[in-house]
Design an enzyme around this catalytic site. Structure first.
Site, PDB file in Angstrom:
ATOM      1  N   SER A 121     -48.576  31.703   5.309  1.00 54.93           N
ATOM      2  CA  SER A 121     -49.758  31.658   6.165  1.00 54.93           C
ATOM      3  C   SER A 121     -49.861  32.901   7.043  1.00 54.93           C
ATOM      4  O   SER A 121     -48.856  33.465   7.471  1.00 54.93           O
ATOM      5  CB  SER A 121     -49.671  30.416   7.052  1.00 54.93           C
ATOM      6  OG  SER A 121     -50.532  30.530   8.161  1.00 54.93           O
ATOM      7  N   TYR A 145     -56.183  34.616   6.909  1.00 54.58           N
ATOM      8  CA  TYR A 145     -57.299  34.187   7.733  1.00 54.58           C
ATOM      9  C   TYR A 145     -58.060  35.447   8.061  1.00 54.58           C
ATOM     10  O   TYR A 145     -57.480  36.407   8.563  1.00 54.58           O
ATOM     11  CB  TYR A 145     -56.806  33.509   9.013  1.00 54.58           C
ATOM     12  CG  TYR A 145     -56.488  32.044   8.858  1.00 54.58           C
ATOM     13  CD1 TYR A 145     -57.334  31.194   8.145  1.00 54.58           C
ATOM     14  CD2 TYR A 145     -55.358  31.490   9.453  1.00 54.58           C
ATOM     15  CE1 TYR A 145     -57.057  29.841   8.017  1.00 54.58           C
ATOM     16  CE2 TYR A 145     -55.069  30.139   9.325  1.00 54.58           C
ATOM     17  CZ  TYR A 145     -55.927  29.320   8.610  1.00 54.58           C
ATOM     18  OH  TYR A 145     -55.652  27.997   8.478  1.00 54.58           O
ATOM     19  N   THR A 171     -58.558  31.993   3.017  1.00 56.30           N
ATOM     20  CA  THR A 171     -58.979  30.632   3.382  1.00 56.30           C
ATOM     21  C   THR A 171     -60.380  30.696   3.972  1.00 56.30           C
ATOM     22  O   THR A 171     -60.631  31.453   4.917  1.00 56.30           O
ATOM     23  CB  THR A 171     -57.986  30.028   4.391  1.00 56.30           C
ATOM     24  OG1 THR A 171     -56.714  29.932   3.739  1.00 56.30           O
ATOM     25  CG2 THR A 171     -58.417  28.637   4.835  1.00 56.30           C
ATOM     26  N   LYS A 250     -59.508  29.807  -0.905  1.00 60.21           N
ATOM     27  CA  LYS A 250     -58.963  28.474  -0.635  1.00 60.21           C
ATOM     28  C   LYS A 250     -59.949  27.687   0.217  1.00 60.21           C
ATOM     29  O   LYS A 250     -60.342  28.151   1.295  1.00 60.21           O
ATOM     30  CB  LYS A 250     -57.630  28.595   0.108  1.00 60.21           C
ATOM     31  CG  LYS A 250     -57.049  27.265   0.559  1.00 60.21           C
ATOM     32  CD  LYS A 250     -55.648  27.446   1.133  1.00 60.21           C
ATOM     33  CE  LYS A 250     -55.017  26.144   1.557  1.00 60.21           C
ATOM     34  NZ  LYS A 250     -55.445  25.680   2.874  1.00 60.21           N
ATOM     35  N   HIS A 274     -58.236  21.291   3.291  1.00 63.79           N
ATOM     36  CA  HIS A 274     -57.299  21.655   4.361  1.00 63.79           C
ATOM     37  C   HIS A 274     -56.517  20.428   4.828  1.00 63.79           C
ATOM     38  O   HIS A 274     -56.175  20.302   6.003  1.00 63.79           O
ATOM     39  CB  HIS A 274     -58.090  22.267   5.525  1.00 63.79           C
ATOM     40  CG  HIS A 274     -57.386  23.395   6.240  1.00 63.79           C
ATOM     41  ND1 HIS A 274     -57.743  24.702   6.131  1.00 63.79           N
ATOM     42  CD2 HIS A 274     -56.331  23.397   7.095  1.00 63.79           C
ATOM     43  CE1 HIS A 274     -56.974  25.464   6.886  1.00 63.79           C
ATOM     44  NE2 HIS A 274     -56.091  24.690   7.490  1.00 63.79           N
TER      45      HIS A 274
HETATM   46  C1  FNR Z   1     -52.072  23.630   7.182  1.00 62.65           C
HETATM   47  N1  FNR Z   1     -52.928  24.266   6.267  1.00 62.65           N
HETATM   48  C2  FNR Z   1     -53.159  25.621   6.380  1.00 62.65           C
HETATM   49  N2  FNR Z   1     -53.958  26.246   5.458  1.00 62.65           N
HETATM   50  C3  FNR Z   1     -54.162  27.584   5.527  1.00 62.65           C
HETATM   51  O1  FNR Z   1     -54.881  28.122   4.690  1.00 62.65           O
HETATM   52  N3  FNR Z   1     -53.537  28.323   6.505  1.00 62.65           N
HETATM   53  C4  FNR Z   1     -52.738  27.767   7.450  1.00 62.65           C
HETATM   54  O2  FNR Z   1     -52.195  28.445   8.301  1.00 62.65           O
HETATM   55  C5  FNR Z   1     -52.566  26.362   7.410  1.00 62.65           C
HETATM   56  N4  FNR Z   1     -51.795  25.735   8.344  1.00 62.65           N
HETATM   57  C6  FNR Z   1     -51.525  24.390   8.241  1.00 62.65           C
HETATM   58  C7  FNR Z   1     -50.683  23.782   9.173  1.00 62.65           C
HETATM   59  C8  FNR Z   1     -50.340  22.435   9.014  1.00 62.65           C
HETATM   60  C9  FNR Z   1     -49.407  21.803   9.998  1.00 62.65           C
HETATM   61  C10 FNR Z   1     -50.846  21.697   7.925  1.00 62.65           C
HETATM   62  C11 FNR Z   1     -50.453  20.262   7.685  1.00 62.65           C
HETATM   63  C12 FNR Z   1     -51.707  22.291   7.027  1.00 62.65           C
HETATM   64  C13 FNR Z   1     -53.515  23.512   5.142  1.00 62.65           C
HETATM   65  C14 FNR Z   1     -52.602  23.548   3.927  1.00 62.65           C
HETATM   66  O3  FNR Z   1     -52.559  24.808   3.325  1.00 62.65           O
HETATM   67  C15 FNR Z   1     -53.072  22.549   2.849  1.00 62.65           C
HETATM   68  O4  FNR Z   1     -54.416  22.800   2.542  1.00 62.65           O
HETATM   69  C16 FNR Z   1     -52.912  21.113   3.280  1.00 62.65           C
HETATM   70  O5  FNR Z   1     -51.721  20.911   3.997  1.00 62.65           O
HETATM   71  C17 FNR Z   1     -52.902  20.219   2.061  1.00 62.65           C
HETATM   72  O6  FNR Z   1     -52.905  18.907   2.408  1.00 62.65           O
HETATM   73  P1  FNR Z   1     -51.581  17.990   2.500  1.00 62.65           P
HETATM   74  O7  FNR Z   1     -50.730  18.311   1.307  1.00 62.65           O
HETATM   75  O8  FNR Z   1     -50.922  18.338   3.787  1.00 62.65           O
HETATM   76  O9  FNR Z   1     -52.186  16.635   2.507  1.00 62.65           O
END
Ligand code: FNR
Length: 377
Positions: A121, A145, A171, A250, A274
């Site tokens: 990330s 991002y 994303t 994404k 997300h």
């Molecule tokens: C995320 N996700 C996320 N996505 C992204 O593109 N950049 C990021 O920095 C983050 N940070 C993030 C932090 C936390 C604590 C979570 C739980 C999720 C989203 C992540 O990439 C993904 O899309 C989801 O976590 C998928 O869903 P599940 O597997 O958690 O249900």
């Protein structure tokens, strides 16, 4: 030897580890403070999407085929010319230090031992150079991002290329932060606490633009940079021109956006909401998958995430058109529960159930799995 055996070989013996997602989530509640716990667990708004992401899986039933000789299972897939032993990826999850002091360092070590590609990330606790040093030969992609100061975004892309990252994942669903009631109530912001600073404090363009060297100026600039409501297709096309690496988007949920992505020369998409953390009330990620996969028609990889907590979820997502799936919360909970080993165990449990499920569904490789029949209940 099957891939499952390969994974098992990488797992050291340890004491009890929660077997499934619900048990793991419950166990982690006692391990970390309510602020970080709720930050990881919760969804946006009334958590309609968070619930729907799970319920969507239960709407599909597998219609297995038998008498197919499933004594040898091959779960490997190809992505951008590279073969990977499993169809799993680590989703980009920021601020891993809120779960464990070793943060992303522990996660990428686990990913490397499991031979599962890792997506870092933008808002990681450690920098991309630090993670590259931790697992120099492992397949890693960088999640971007967009930045309101575009030069910061391009600087990070350039650094990722230099550090050996093999793809850029832009994303597109986080132009502003979702309405996260738990975090507001708990007054918990990992950003304000400095957990998201790894890639910023190491970025020369970001640092040069700071108005002074105070912590306040740093945080203020990070917040100003991180939300980017202006993001549009022109930025996507420009990003494509500025990097040699494959670019994935994404957060695609609409087939029309998938079509536009292909027209813009995008190399892959991630169907994702997300994990229910951004727009509440949005379509369950799994419900969006079939139409997007149909639109893409195999031209570029369609990766899927949001709610993949079990092996049968992996099976269902692949049968509905995903090329691969990314896992989010399960590995974060594994990290909070037992560091690197916990990450491995959480992923291993999902993988092993997946492998057993392939055998029981009568498919011995991913090509056969893609033809598996699912019915909507
Ligand atoms: C995320 N996700 C996320 N996505 C992204 O593109 N950049 C990021 O920095 C983050 N940070 C993030 C932090 C936390 C604590 C979570 C739980 C999720 C989203 C992540 O990439 C993904 O899309 C989801 O976590 C998928 O869903 P599940 O597997 O958690 O249900």
């Amino acid at each position: 030897m099957t891939n499952g055996d390969l994974l098992l070989k990488n797992i050291e013996e340890s004491d009890y580890f929660p077997l499934n997602f619900d048990e793991l989530e419950l166990a982690v509640k006692d391990k970390i403070d309510i602020g970080p716990y709720s930050y990881v667990r919760s969804g946006a708004g009334g958590e309609e999407t968070l619930r729907n992401n799970r319920q969507a899986f239960e709407k599909y039933a597998i219609v297995p085929r038998f008498l197919n000789d499933v004594s040898t299972i091959d779960t490997s897939i190809k992505l951008f010319g590279k073969t990977h032993p499993t169809p799993l990826l680590f989703a980009p999850v920021g601020m891993n230090k809120i779960a464990h002091e070793d943060g992303e360092r522990a996660v990428i070590r686990a990913a490397s031992k499991l031979d599962i590609p890792y997506i870092q990330s933008t808002v990681a606790s450690y920098s991309m150079e630090e993670l590259a040093a931790e697992a120099p030969n492992h397949t890693k992609w960088f999640q971007l991002y967009w930045s309101s100061n575009e030069e910061v975004a391009y600087s990070m892309v350039e650094r990722a290329e230099k550090a050996g990252f093999e793809a850029i994942v832009l994303t597109i669903d986080t132009v502003t932060l979702g309405w996260r009631e738990h975090d507001i109530r708990n007054q918990f912001s990992p950003l304000l606490k400095g957990f998201a600073s790894g890639n910023y404090k190491s970025d020369p363009v970001f640092m040069a633009a700071l108005k002074d060297d105070s912590v306040e100026a740093f945080v203020e600039a990070q917040i100003a940079n991180i939300y980017h409501p202006q993001l549009n297709w022109a930025h996507v096309c420009e990003l494509k021109k500025r990097t040699q690496l494959p670019v994935l988007l994404k957060g695609i949920l609409h087939p029309e956006d998938a079509r536009l992505a292909i027209e813009a020369g995008i190399d892959g998409i991630i169907v994702s909401n997300h994990g229910g953390r951004q727009l509440d009330g949005v379509i369950a990620s799994l419900d969006a998958l079939p139409a997007v996969a149909q639109e893409v028609a195999g031209r570029i990889p369609v990766i899927f995430d949001s709610g993949v907590y079990r092996g049968i979820d992996v099976l269902k997502a692949l049968a509905l058109g995903a090329t691969a799936v990314a896992i989010g919360r399960p590995f974060v909970y594994g990290l909070a529960y037992a560091g690197e080993l916990g990450v491995k165990r959480a992923i291993q449990n999902i993988y092993n159930e997946f492998e057993v499920s392939m055998k029981l569904a009568g498919v011995s490789n991913i090509a056969a799995l893609r033809k598996l029949h699912l019915v909507k209940k």
